[in-house]
Design a protein around this motif. Structure first.
Motif, PDB file in Angstrom:
ATOM      1  N   PRO A  92     -33.003 -12.320  29.137  1.00 62.59           N
ATOM      2  CA  PRO A  92     -32.239 -12.716  30.311  1.00 62.59           C
ATOM      3  C   PRO A  92     -31.615 -14.089  30.115  1.00 62.59           C
ATOM      4  O   PRO A  92     -32.034 -14.850  29.240  1.00 62.59           O
ATOM      5  N   ARG A  93     -30.622 -14.389  30.950  1.00 64.20           N
ATOM      6  CA  ARG A  93     -29.870 -15.642  30.825  1.00 64.20           C
ATOM      7  C   ARG A  93     -30.789 -16.864  30.790  1.00 64.20           C
ATOM      8  O   ARG A  93     -30.553 -17.804  30.064  1.00 64.20           O
ATOM      9  N   SER A  94     -31.870 -16.799  31.560  1.00 60.54           N
ATOM     10  CA  SER A  94     -32.754 -17.966  31.661  1.00 60.54           C
ATOM     11  C   SER A  94     -33.407 -18.324  30.321  1.00 60.54           C
ATOM     12  O   SER A  94     -33.894 -19.432  30.150  1.00 60.54           O
ATOM     13  N   LEU A  95     -33.432 -17.386  29.387  1.00 59.01           N
ATOM     14  CA  LEU A  95     -34.094 -17.654  28.105  1.00 59.01           C
ATOM     15  C   LEU A  95     -33.116 -17.835  26.947  1.00 59.01           C
ATOM     16  O   LEU A  95     -33.524 -18.019  25.803  1.00 59.01           O
ATOM     17  N   LEU A  96     -31.806 -17.803  27.262  1.00 60.27           N
ATOM     18  CA  LEU A  96     -30.811 -17.859  26.184  1.00 60.27           C
ATOM     19  C   LEU A  96     -30.780 -19.216  25.475  1.00 60.27           C
ATOM     20  O   LEU A  96     -30.321 -19.301  24.334  1.00 60.27           O
ATOM     21  N   ALA A  97     -31.279 -20.258  26.153  1.00 59.19           N
ATOM     22  CA  ALA A  97     -31.202 -21.604  25.558  1.00 59.19           C
ATOM     23  C   ALA A  97     -31.941 -21.648  24.217  1.00 59.19           C
ATOM     24  O   ALA A  97     -31.554 -22.385  23.319  1.00 59.19           O
ATOM     25  N   ASN A  98     -32.992 -20.878  24.077  1.00 57.99           N
ATOM     26  CA  ASN A  98     -33.722 -20.853  22.803  1.00 57.99           C
ATOM     27  C   ASN A  98     -33.175 -19.755  21.892  1.00 57.99           C
ATOM     28  O   ASN A  98     -33.612 -18.616  21.945  1.00 57.99           O
ATOM     29  N   GLY A  99     -32.197 -20.095  21.076  1.00 57.75           N
ATOM     30  CA  GLY A  99     -31.709 -19.155  20.060  1.00 57.75           C
ATOM     31  C   GLY A  99     -30.623 -18.199  20.495  1.00 57.75           C
ATOM     32  O   GLY A  99     -30.135 -17.429  19.682  1.00 57.75           O
ATOM     33  N   GLY A 100     -30.265 -18.227  21.760  1.00 60.49           N
ATOM     34  CA  GLY A 100     -29.238 -17.288  22.233  1.00 60.49           C
ATOM     35  C   GLY A 100     -29.787 -15.875  22.344  1.00 60.49           C
ATOM     36  O   GLY A 100     -31.003 -15.662  22.419  1.00 60.49           O
ATOM     37  N   GLN A 101     -28.867 -14.921  22.329  1.00 56.79           N
ATOM     38  CA  GLN A 101     -29.239 -13.524  22.565  1.00 56.79           C
ATOM     39  C   GLN A 101     -29.941 -12.918  21.325  1.00 56.79           C
ATOM     40  O   GLN A 101     -29.813 -13.417  20.203  1.00 56.79           O
ATOM     41  N   ARG A 102     -30.680 -11.839  21.579  1.00 56.78           N
ATOM     42  CA  ARG A 102     -31.271 -11.079  20.467  1.00 56.78           C
ATOM     43  C   ARG A 102     -30.195 -10.167  19.873  1.00 56.78           C
ATOM     44  O   ARG A 102     -29.712  -9.261  20.548  1.00 56.78           O
ATOM     45  N   ARG A 103     -29.864 -10.413  18.622  1.00 54.98           N
ATOM     46  CA  ARG A 103     -28.794  -9.643  17.971  1.00 54.98           C
ATOM     47  C   ARG A 103     -29.304  -8.399  17.280  1.00 54.98           C
ATOM     48  O   ARG A 103     -28.548  -7.467  17.009  1.00 54.98           O
ATOM     49  N   ALA A 104     -30.554  -8.408  16.901  1.00 53.92           N
ATOM     50  CA  ALA A 104     -31.081  -7.230  16.209  1.00 53.92           C
ATOM     51  C   ALA A 104     -32.568  -7.086  16.488  1.00 53.92           C
ATOM     52  O   ALA A 104     -33.271  -8.083  16.670  1.00 53.92           O
ATOM     53  N   THR A 105     -33.003  -5.845  16.537  1.00 52.03           N
ATOM     54  CA  THR A 105     -34.421  -5.514  16.625  1.00 52.03           C
ATOM     55  C   THR A 105     -34.803  -4.847  15.315  1.00 52.03           C
ATOM     56  O   THR A 105     -34.172  -3.870  14.903  1.00 52.03           O
ATOM     57  N   LEU A 106     -35.799  -5.404  14.646  1.00 49.02           N
ATOM     58  CA  LEU A 106     -36.322  -4.769  13.437  1.00 49.02           C
ATOM     59  C   LEU A 106     -37.751  -4.360  13.737  1.00 49.02           C
ATOM     60  O   LEU A 106     -38.616  -5.201  13.951  1.00 49.02           O
ATOM     61  N   LEU A 107     -37.952  -3.065  13.799  1.00 49.30           N
ATOM     62  CA  LEU A 107     -39.261  -2.518  14.195  1.00 49.30           C
ATOM     63  C   LEU A 107     -39.796  -1.719  13.019  1.00 49.30           C
ATOM     64  O   LEU A 107     -39.067  -0.911  12.448  1.00 49.30           O
ATOM     65  N   VAL A 108     -41.036  -1.959  12.643  1.00 49.00           N
ATOM     66  CA  VAL A 108     -41.636  -1.184  11.544  1.00 49.00           C
ATOM     67  C   VAL A 108     -42.827  -0.404  12.083  1.00 49.00           C
ATOM     68  O   VAL A 108     -43.690  -0.970  12.769  1.00 49.00           O
ATOM     69  N   TYR A 109     -42.828   0.886  11.830  1.00 52.91           N
ATOM     70  CA  TYR A 109     -43.974   1.728  12.214  1.00 52.91           C
ATOM     71  C   TYR A 109     -45.073   1.526  11.174  1.00 52.91           C
ATOM     72  O   TYR A 109     -44.825   1.658   9.966  1.00 52.91           O
ATOM     73  N   LEU A 110     -46.266   1.232  11.648  1.00 55.92           N
ATOM     74  CA  LEU A 110     -47.351   0.887  10.726  1.00 55.92           C
ATOM     75  C   LEU A 110     -48.275   2.055  10.433  1.00 55.92           C
ATOM     76  O   LEU A 110     -49.200   1.917   9.628  1.00 55.92           O
ATOM     77  N   ASN A 111     -48.058   3.185  11.123  1.00 66.49           N
ATOM     78  CA  ASN A 111     -48.863   4.373  10.806  1.00 66.49           C
ATOM     79  C   ASN A 111     -48.064   5.632  11.129  1.00 66.49           C
ATOM     80  O   ASN A 111     -47.044   5.578  11.817  1.00 66.49           O
ATOM     81  N   ASP A 112     -48.528   6.756  10.592  1.00 66.57           N
ATOM     82  CA  ASP A 112     -47.932   8.052  10.934  1.00 66.57           C
ATOM     83  C   ASP A 112     -48.472   8.464  12.290  1.00 66.57           C
ATOM     84  O   ASP A 112     -49.638   8.221  12.590  1.00 66.57           O
ATOM     85  N   VAL A 113     -47.637   9.076  13.098  1.00 63.95           N
ATOM     86  CA  VAL A 113     -48.091   9.624  14.382  1.00 63.95           C
ATOM     87  C   VAL A 113     -47.739  11.109  14.376  1.00 63.95           C
ATOM     88  O   VAL A 113     -46.586  11.479  14.166  1.00 63.95           O
ATOM     89  N   GLU A 114     -48.753  11.939  14.555  1.00 63.16           N
ATOM     90  CA  GLU A 114     -48.523  13.372  14.427  1.00 63.16           C
ATOM     91  C   GLU A 114     -47.665  13.934  15.542  1.00 63.16           C
ATOM     92  O   GLU A 114     -46.760  14.729  15.336  1.00 63.16           O
ATOM     93  N   LEU A 115     -47.968  13.537  16.771  1.00 66.44           N
ATOM     94  CA  LEU A 115     -47.274  14.118  17.915  1.00 66.44           C
ATOM     95  C   LEU A 115     -46.892  13.015  18.889  1.00 66.44           C
ATOM     96  O   LEU A 115     -47.729  12.188  19.254  1.00 66.44           O
ATOM     97  N   GLY A 116     -45.626  13.004  19.293  1.00 69.78           N
ATOM     98  CA  GLY A 116     -45.157  11.985  20.227  1.00 69.78           C
ATOM     99  C   GLY A 116     -45.028  10.638  19.542  1.00 69.78           C
ATOM    100  O   GLY A 116     -45.020  10.542  18.311  1.00 69.78           O
ATOM    101  N   GLY A 117     -44.878   9.581  20.366  1.00 72.58           N
ATOM    102  CA  GLY A 117     -44.840   8.233  19.803  1.00 72.58           C
ATOM    103  C   GLY A 117     -43.498   7.804  19.247  1.00 72.58           C
ATOM    104  O   GLY A 117     -43.405   6.759  18.616  1.00 72.58           O
ATOM    105  N   GLY A 118     -42.444   8.594  19.489  1.00 74.46           N
ATOM    106  CA  GLY A 118     -41.127   8.240  18.953  1.00 74.46           C
ATOM    107  C   GLY A 118     -40.493   7.087  19.701  1.00 74.46           C
ATOM    108  O   GLY A 118     -40.962   6.663  20.756  1.00 74.46           O
TER     109      GLY A 118
END
Ligand SMILES: O=C(O)CCC(=O)C(=O)O
Ligand SMILES: [Fe+2]
Length: 323
Positions: free
Chosen positions: A192-218
């Motif tokens: 939100p705007r109130s937090l933009l002072a630190n670094g500006g907007q989030r330009r990218a999300t890098l998410l790593v899955y750390l385990n296999d999930v058999e069903l659901g969890g997408g």
């Protein structure tokens, strides 16, 4: 400041109750959720296209099986991540505009296990969802840990190499555990705007899955028709805003509940400018650069080792010890 950071979730749209997510397969339901039929997923874990929200129009269709980055038009990444390493091994494009990419084997299984193990150590700081803002606590039922960049130099190094970003634009790394049935409902990653002072907007999300999930969890992108199934070591990269920090509403997404076992992820957010870490005790400006330098030094050291013999083994073990 964790509470402040939690304000970053204030744009959450809590549309889906846990029951709604679990009942995604209900064909007669007149909501966007009916398209996210878990049973209908292809082997690649991609959902059928859902109805789109008013005013939200992806410019290109998604690529259900994914395409190599060589198929992307010239200069395509400049609008989001000008430094993106297009030739990164294993990267597949699932959606062109806005971009959604996956990279299998981004982290090794061992590196993933070490990130999970970090949450048992005094280098990770647990934050109960209940302590987040009310809105976020309702949307997210999982458990979150933050850690310092210095605890995860390999993750920092890989993130920098992939995105071409300055290390100090990376927010503190976050590790999340979803027990069976826990989820993070529809939300935007933008701050939100109130937090933009630190670094500006989030330009990218890098998410790593750390385990296999058999069903659901997408991870489901409602308005893009894209869903990604967790796979140990697989990275998901997308852009909550353009390079100039304009948020992209089409990136609305959710972490679906794993229906058997737990789901673990680790995440980095890349900001427009230098982000000063403030969530974890002792964190300070320049932490990420120092972690990146450590990563580079270790890589140089392991490359200088002979490819056989005891010293090479020792160097390899050193790298694996501390991701
Ligand atoms: O768990 C997931 O698949 C998504 C998590 C997420 O969107 C977030 O933490 O911001
Ligand atoms: Fe998110």
């Amino acid at each position: 400041s964790v509470l402040l950071r939690a304000g970053a979730r204030a744009t959450v749209v809590p549309l889906a109750s846990r029951r709604a997510l679990v009942r995604l397969g209900a064909k007669k339901q007149k909501s966007h959720f009916e398209a996210y039929t878990i049973a209908d997923r292809s082997a690649a874990g991609i959902f059928p296209a859902p109805a789109r929200r008013d005013g939200v129009r992806p410019l290109k269709k998604h690529l259900p099986e994914g395409a190599p980055l060589s198929k992307a038009p010239e200069g395509w990444a400049d609008r989001w991540l000008p430094g993106l390493q297009l030739s990164h091994k294993g990267m597949r494009l699932l959606h062109l505009c806005p971009p959604v990419m996956i990279i299998d084997d981004f982290l090794s299984h061992e590196e993933c296990a070490e990130l999970i193990a970090l949450t048992e150590s005094d280098r990770a700081f647990e934050v109960q969802s209940a302590t987040f803002s009310t809105l976020t606590a309702a949307a997210r039922t999982s458990t979150t840990w933050y850690t310092r960049h210095g605890a995860v130099p390999t993750f920092v190094g890989r993130a920098v190499e992939l995105t071409g970003a300055h290390p100090d634009s990376l927010e503190e790394p976050q590790i999340v555990r979803y027990a069976t049935g826990q989820r993070f409902s529809w939300h935007y990653d933008e701050v939100p705007r109130s937090l933009l002072a630190n670094g500006g907007q989030r330009r990218a999300t890098l998410l790593v899955y750390l385990n296999d999930v058999e069903l659901g969890g997408g991870t489901a992108f409602r308005d893009l028709g894209v869903g990604v199934q967790p796979k140990c070591g697989r990275a998901l990269l997308f852009c909550p805003s353009d390079v100039d920090g304009t948020p992209d509403d089409r990136t609305l997404h959710a972490g679906e509940p794993p229906l058997s076992g737990a789901k673990w992820i680790a995440q980095f957010w890349l900001h427009e400018r230098e982000y000063v870490p403030g969530v974890v005790p002792g964190a300070q400006a320049g932490d990420a650069s120092a972690a990146y330098e450590l990563y580079c030094a270790r890589r140089r050291a392991s490359m200088e080792q002979p490819s056989d013999g005891a010293s090479a083994t020792a160097a390899g073990a050193g790298v694996a010890q501390n991701i």
